[in-house]
Design an enzyme around this catalytic site. Structure first.
Site, PDB file in Angstrom:
ATOM      1  N   LYS A 150     -90.388 -27.468  30.035  1.00  0.00           N
ATOM      2  CA  LYS A 150     -90.587 -27.216  31.472  1.00  0.00           C
ATOM      3  C   LYS A 150     -90.157 -25.794  31.849  1.00  0.00           C
ATOM      4  CE  LYS A 150     -87.938 -30.705  32.648  1.00  0.00           C
ATOM      5  NZ  LYS A 150     -87.543 -31.193  31.292  1.00  0.00           N
ATOM      6  N   ARG A 195     -85.840 -36.630  39.892  1.00  0.00           N
ATOM      7  CA  ARG A 195     -85.486 -37.382  38.682  1.00  0.00           C
ATOM      8  C   ARG A 195     -85.207 -38.841  38.977  1.00  0.00           C
ATOM      9  NH1 ARG A 195     -83.517 -32.488  35.559  1.00  0.00           N
ATOM     10  NH2 ARG A 195     -82.743 -33.204  33.567  1.00  0.00           N
ATOM     11  N   ARG A 206     -82.381 -24.830  20.522  1.00  0.00           N
ATOM     12  CA  ARG A 206     -82.567 -24.077  21.779  1.00  0.00           C
ATOM     13  C   ARG A 206     -81.372 -23.156  22.021  1.00  0.00           C
ATOM     14  NH1 ARG A 206     -83.920 -27.013  27.371  1.00  0.00           N
ATOM     15  NH2 ARG A 206     -82.210 -28.392  26.789  1.00  0.00           N
ATOM     16  N   ARG A 244     -76.310 -24.609  25.187  1.00  0.00           N
ATOM     17  CA  ARG A 244     -75.809 -25.397  26.324  1.00  0.00           C
ATOM     18  C   ARG A 244     -74.881 -26.496  25.834  1.00  0.00           C
ATOM     19  NH1 ARG A 244     -81.101 -26.862  29.814  1.00  0.00           N
ATOM     20  NH2 ARG A 244     -79.890 -28.759  30.049  1.00  0.00           N
ATOM     21  N   ARG A 282     -78.886 -38.109  27.454  1.00  0.00           N
ATOM     22  CA  ARG A 282     -79.876 -37.570  28.413  1.00  0.00           C
ATOM     23  C   ARG A 282     -81.242 -38.217  28.205  1.00  0.00           C
ATOM     24  NH1 ARG A 282     -79.514 -31.600  27.038  1.00  0.00           N
ATOM     25  NH2 ARG A 282     -81.094 -31.303  28.631  1.00  0.00           N
TER      26      ARG A 282
HETATM   27  P1  ADP Z   1     -87.001 -28.107  29.227  1.00  0.00           P
HETATM   28  O1  ADP Z   1     -86.904 -27.060  30.314  1.00  0.00           O
HETATM   29  O2  ADP Z   1     -88.088 -29.090  29.466  1.00  0.00           O
HETATM   30  O3  ADP Z   1     -85.669 -28.762  28.908  1.00  0.00           O
HETATM   31  P2  ADP Z   1     -87.324 -25.794  27.465  1.00  0.00           P
HETATM   32  O4  ADP Z   1     -88.394 -24.993  28.119  1.00  0.00           O
HETATM   33  O5  ADP Z   1     -85.919 -25.304  27.588  1.00  0.00           O
HETATM   34  O6  ADP Z   1     -87.427 -27.351  27.878  1.00  0.00           O
HETATM   35  O7  ADP Z   1     -87.731 -25.910  25.901  1.00  0.00           O
HETATM   36  C1  ADP Z   1     -86.881 -26.603  24.989  1.00  0.00           C
HETATM   37  C2  ADP Z   1     -86.884 -25.853  23.653  1.00  0.00           C
HETATM   38  O8  ADP Z   1     -88.168 -25.989  23.050  1.00  0.00           O
HETATM   39  C3  ADP Z   1     -86.624 -24.360  23.753  1.00  0.00           C
HETATM   40  O9  ADP Z   1     -85.878 -23.971  22.602  1.00  0.00           O
HETATM   41  C4  ADP Z   1     -88.014 -23.733  23.743  1.00  0.00           C
HETATM   42  O10 ADP Z   1     -88.016 -22.425  23.173  1.00  0.00           O
HETATM   43  C5  ADP Z   1     -88.781 -24.713  22.862  1.00  0.00           C
HETATM   44  N1  ADP Z   1     -90.181 -24.900  23.234  1.00  0.00           N
HETATM   45  C6  ADP Z   1     -90.705 -24.981  24.486  1.00  0.00           C
HETATM   46  N2  ADP Z   1     -92.036 -25.194  24.451  1.00  0.00           N
HETATM   47  C7  ADP Z   1     -92.368 -25.289  23.127  1.00  0.00           C
HETATM   48  C8  ADP Z   1     -93.591 -25.510  22.425  1.00  0.00           C
HETATM   49  N3  ADP Z   1     -94.753 -25.702  23.087  1.00  0.00           N
HETATM   50  N4  ADP Z   1     -93.567 -25.542  21.077  1.00  0.00           N
HETATM   51  C9  ADP Z   1     -92.389 -25.359  20.405  1.00  0.00           C
HETATM   52  N5  ADP Z   1     -91.198 -25.130  21.006  1.00  0.00           N
HETATM   53  C10 ADP Z   1     -91.182 -25.099  22.362  1.00  0.00           C
HETATM   54  P1  AMP Z   2     -81.930 -29.719  33.081  1.00  0.00           P
HETATM   55  O1  AMP Z   2     -81.565 -28.267  33.149  1.00  0.00           O
HETATM   56  O2  AMP Z   2     -83.112 -30.071  33.903  1.00  0.00           O
HETATM   57  O3  AMP Z   2     -82.009 -30.205  31.646  1.00  0.00           O
HETATM   58  O4  AMP Z   2     -80.713 -30.511  33.755  1.00  0.00           O
HETATM   59  C1  AMP Z   2     -79.403 -30.432  33.201  1.00  0.00           C
HETATM   60  C2  AMP Z   2     -78.494 -31.459  33.885  1.00  0.00           C
HETATM   61  O5  AMP Z   2     -78.380 -31.157  35.295  1.00  0.00           O
HETATM   62  C3  AMP Z   2     -78.982 -32.916  33.845  1.00  0.00           C
HETATM   63  O6  AMP Z   2     -78.632 -33.580  32.620  1.00  0.00           O
HETATM   64  C4  AMP Z   2     -78.236 -33.502  35.049  1.00  0.00           C
HETATM   65  O7  AMP Z   2     -76.873 -33.713  34.759  1.00  0.00           O
HETATM   66  C5  AMP Z   2     -78.325 -32.355  36.059  1.00  0.00           C
HETATM   67  N1  AMP Z   2     -79.555 -32.416  36.894  1.00  0.00           N
HETATM   68  C6  AMP Z   2     -80.533 -31.476  36.947  1.00  0.00           C
HETATM   69  N2  AMP Z   2     -81.494 -31.838  37.836  1.00  0.00           N
HETATM   70  C7  AMP Z   2     -81.115 -33.045  38.328  1.00  0.00           C
HETATM   71  C8  AMP Z   2     -81.697 -33.953  39.260  1.00  0.00           C
HETATM   72  N3  AMP Z   2     -82.885 -33.684  39.871  1.00  0.00           N
HETATM   73  N4  AMP Z   2     -81.038 -35.106  39.526  1.00  0.00           N
HETATM   74  C9  AMP Z   2     -79.848 -35.382  38.946  1.00  0.00           C
HETATM   75  N5  AMP Z   2     -79.256 -34.582  38.050  1.00  0.00           N
HETATM   76  C10 AMP Z   2     -79.862 -33.413  37.736  1.00  0.00           C
END
Ligand code: ADP
Ligand code: AMP
Length: 213
Positions: free
Chosen positions: A14, A87, A126, A158, A169
């Protein structure tokens, strides 16, 4: 004003896709996770409230999330791409009410479909920057190891990307967040996009999905 949402499990891509599409679509990226992490780093009252939830991989309570989003929306002058929000069904209902009050509407939600074993592998490698940029040690490494290409700040793993927290999660996603999709499908266009392809292929599908909506 038309806003959009990007939906999917942790690690679906995302944040990566939001960075790729927002500029060209004239949207502002609004990640509730980024907002909470910034509050934790800043040691604010909000940060103290949410830190434990983030560290355990649990959802921040709906009333806290909705108050942050509503406060933020008041200052937005462009369309927003919501990332990681809503969420829960309570958050989704709260969002639709807030948008209507502010004269905004949800144009569409794109749902990145990625299997759990794939997101686990992505999250394990990541690396993140506080500016919101995300990297992957194998598939999307930074130019200089350990440092952000965009802002030259150090990259971190993270705390909630540790394997025990990741499984919590994913369970929270399956139990509390996936059902939001069924609710959203009844009230807004939800477009499923195969998120297991390359970043560029997913980006092209997102542009196609959002064009004209
Ligand atoms: P989210 O925001 O949904 O948690 P991220 O954008 O942080 O996901 O992506 C999670 C991990 O996967 C990161 O290390 C990113 O570089 C990698 N990633 C994202 N999209 C792809 C893809 N299409 N193919 C391979 N790796 C990806
Ligand atoms: P994310 O960066 O989207 O992976 O979110 C990281 C963490 O932030 C989650 O595991 C939750 O603890 C909190 N969080 C983010 N967005 C929300 C939401 N819309 N509702 C509740 N918790 C959230």
């Amino acid at each position: 004003m038309v806003d959009y949402g990007i939906f999917g499990p942790p690690g679906a891509g995302k944040g990566t896709q939001a960075l790729a599409i927002c500029g060209r679509l004239g949207l502002e990226h609004f990640s509730t996770g980024d907002a909470f992490r910034a509050a934790v780093r800043g040691g604010t009252e909000l940060g103290n409230t949410v830190r434990g939830y983030l560290d355990r991989g649990q959802l921040v309570p709906d009333e806290v999330v909705l108050s942050v989003v509503m406060h933020d929306l008041g200052g937005r002058r462009s369309g927003v791409l919501f990332d990681g929000f809503p969420r829960t069904v309570v958050q989704a209902r709260g969002l639709l009410g807030a948008l209507a009050r502010e004269g905004r509407a949800l144009g569409a939600v794109v749902n990145l479909v990625v299997r759990p074993e794939i997101v686990v592998a992505r999250i394990a490698l990541r690396r993140s920057c506080q500016c919101g940029a995300v990297y992957h040690l194998e598939t999307a490494p930074p130019r200089q190891s350990g440092w952000c290409d965009r802002c030259n700040e150090p990259l971190v793993q993270r705390r909630d990307d540790e394997p025990g927290v990741v499984s919590a999660r994913l369970a929270v996603y399956a139990e509390q967040t996936a059902p939001v999709l069924d609710f959203l499908r009844g009230v807004v266009d939800v477009v499923d996009v195969d998120g297991e392809r390359s970043v560029e292929e997913v980006t092209s599908s997102l542009f196609a999905a959002l064009a004209g909506r």
